[in-house]
Design a protein around this motif. Structure first.
Motif, PDB file in Angstrom:
ATOM      1  N   ASN A  62      99.830   7.088   4.837  1.00  0.00           N
ATOM      2  CA  ASN A  62      99.512   8.177   5.754  1.00  0.00           C
ATOM      3  C   ASN A  62      98.045   8.045   6.116  1.00  0.00           C
ATOM      4  OD1 ASN A  62      98.365  10.923   6.409  1.00  0.00           O
ATOM      5  ND2 ASN A  62     100.556  11.367   6.451  1.00  0.00           N
ATOM      6  N   ILE A  63      97.794   7.888   7.418  1.00  0.00           N
ATOM      7  CA  ILE A  63      96.420   7.747   7.894  1.00  0.00           C
ATOM      8  C   ILE A  63      96.085   8.974   8.725  1.00  0.00           C
ATOM      9  CG2 ILE A  63      94.802   6.358   9.243  1.00  0.00           C
ATOM     10  CD1 ILE A  63      96.741   3.960   8.676  1.00  0.00           C
ATOM     11  N   GLU A  64      95.203   9.799   8.147  1.00  0.00           N
ATOM     12  CA  GLU A  64      94.745  11.013   8.815  1.00  0.00           C
ATOM     13  C   GLU A  64      95.899  11.805   9.429  1.00  0.00           C
ATOM     14  OE1 GLU A  64      91.439   9.748  11.270  1.00  0.00           O
ATOM     15  OE2 GLU A  64      90.180   9.509   9.496  1.00  0.00           O
ATOM     16  N   GLY A  65      96.971  11.977   8.636  1.00  0.00           N
ATOM     17  CA  GLY A  65      98.081  12.823   9.055  1.00  0.00           C
ATOM     18  C   GLY A  65      99.262  12.118   9.690  1.00  0.00           C
ATOM     19  N   LYS A  66      99.157  10.819   9.943  1.00  0.00           N
ATOM     20  CA  LYS A  66     100.264  10.093  10.554  1.00  0.00           C
ATOM     21  C   LYS A  66     100.877   9.129   9.538  1.00  0.00           C
ATOM     22  CE  LYS A  66     101.794   7.288  14.307  1.00  0.00           C
ATOM     23  NZ  LYS A  66     101.636   6.505  15.418  1.00  0.00           N
ATOM     24  N   ALA A  83      92.851   0.674   8.141  1.00  0.00           N
ATOM     25  CA  ALA A  83      92.360   2.049   8.160  1.00  0.00           C
ATOM     26  C   ALA A  83      91.082   2.189   7.335  1.00  0.00           C
ATOM     27  CB  ALA A  83      93.436   2.995   7.642  1.00  0.00           C
ATOM     28  N   LYS A  88      88.642   5.399   7.759  1.00  0.00           N
ATOM     29  CA  LYS A  88      89.574   6.525   7.835  1.00  0.00           C
ATOM     30  C   LYS A  88      90.055   6.933   6.455  1.00  0.00           C
ATOM     31  CE  LYS A  88      91.051   5.516  12.473  1.00  0.00           C
ATOM     32  NZ  LYS A  88      92.127   5.678  13.422  1.00  0.00           N
ATOM     33  N   SER A  89      90.403   8.208   6.344  1.00  0.00           N
ATOM     34  CA  SER A  89      91.009   8.716   5.118  1.00  0.00           C
ATOM     35  C   SER A  89      92.489   8.373   5.143  1.00  0.00           C
ATOM     36  CB  SER A  89      90.837  10.237   5.046  1.00  0.00           C
ATOM     37  OG  SER A  89      91.513  10.753   3.917  1.00  0.00           O
ATOM     38  N   LEU A  90      93.001   7.935   3.992  1.00  0.00           N
ATOM     39  CA  LEU A  90      94.413   7.612   3.938  1.00  0.00           C
ATOM     40  C   LEU A  90      94.995   7.946   2.584  1.00  0.00           C
ATOM     41  CD1 LEU A  90      95.120   4.084   2.965  1.00  0.00           C
ATOM     42  CD2 LEU A  90      92.902   4.442   3.966  1.00  0.00           C
ATOM     43  N   ASP A  91      96.317   8.062   2.564  1.00  0.00           N
ATOM     44  CA  ASP A  91      97.090   8.295   1.352  1.00  0.00           C
ATOM     45  C   ASP A  91      98.120   7.181   1.274  1.00  0.00           C
ATOM     46  OD1 ASP A  91      95.930  10.998   0.912  1.00  0.00           O
ATOM     47  OD2 ASP A  91      97.044  11.482   2.722  1.00  0.00           O
ATOM     48  N   ASN A  98      95.138   9.425  -2.402  1.00  0.00           N
ATOM     49  CA  ASN A  98      94.118   9.457  -1.354  1.00  0.00           C
ATOM     50  C   ASN A  98      93.041   8.409  -1.605  1.00  0.00           C
ATOM     51  OD1 ASN A  98      91.367  10.723  -0.200  1.00  0.00           O
ATOM     52  ND2 ASN A  98      93.103  11.385   1.039  1.00  0.00           N
ATOM     53  N   SER A 145      95.536  19.618  -2.219  1.00  0.00           N
ATOM     54  CA  SER A 145      94.481  20.109  -1.333  1.00  0.00           C
ATOM     55  C   SER A 145      93.549  21.071  -2.061  1.00  0.00           C
ATOM     56  CB  SER A 145      95.135  20.835  -0.144  1.00  0.00           C
ATOM     57  OG  SER A 145      94.166  21.418   0.688  1.00  0.00           O
TER      58      SER A 145
END
Length: 171
Positions: A62-66, A83, A88-91, A98, A145
């Motif tokens: 997941n990259i910034e919500g996608k 990413a 970019k932030s990713l999971d 994260n 979160s």
């Protein structure tokens, strides 16, 4: 939509079987149970978190919500490296670890894409939150979160997933 116990059990077992075909043979049986037991976390809770985080997809990125549903570890690594190179932030992975934790604990990306390592790391993070908040839903929310509203929505999803898993296994 109401789903009966038999259907829920079948869906959970199908998802776990699908995981078995995606993982190396040595990781199949204990991907959730062994790390959960070692860390003193309910293995059903581990499965519920993975269900909410990645829908049990071992190479979800997941990259910034996608979400990106990679078909292999190599493809997931390529997506994630791009990413990270862009800052970019990713999971990543089953537990959607994260990039903050990768940097903080200096964990190589390829390592965290291994399903057993990913679950173990995810449960280390959850255990960290449990030490802060106790074995509570607050700790589960904090896994996801820092934002209280996002924590609340997340906890509701995990609780529903956990309830479904418990029903499926007759708990």
């Amino acid at each position: 939509m109401q789903v009966n116990k038999q259907t829920t059990r079948c869906l959970v077992l199908l998802a776990l079987l699908a995981l078995a075909f995606l993982f190396p043979a040595t990781a199949r049986a204990d991907v959730f149970t062994r790390p959960a037991r070692l860390l003193g976390v309910d293995p059903y809770l581990a499965m519920a978190v993975a269900r909410v985080e990645s829908d049990w997809h071992p190479w979800c990125v997941n990259i910034e919500g996608k979400d990106y549903r990679a078909k292999s570890l190599a493809e997931a690594a390529t997506i994630a490296k791009r990413a990270l190179a862009l800052g970019k932030s990713l999971d990543v992975g089953l537990m959607q670890i994260n990039s903050y934790w990768l940097r903080k604990w200096q964990i190589p990306l390829e390592r965290v894409l291994d399903p057993v390592t990913n679950v173990t790391l995810g449960l280390c993070i959850l255990k960290y939150e449990m030490r802060r908040y106790g074995s509570t839903w607050k700790a589960v929310g904090a896994y996801h979160s820092k934002n209280p509203a996002r924590q609340k929505r997340y906890v509701q999803k995990v609780a529903r997933a956990l309830s479904g898993i418990h029903r499926a296994f007759g708990k």
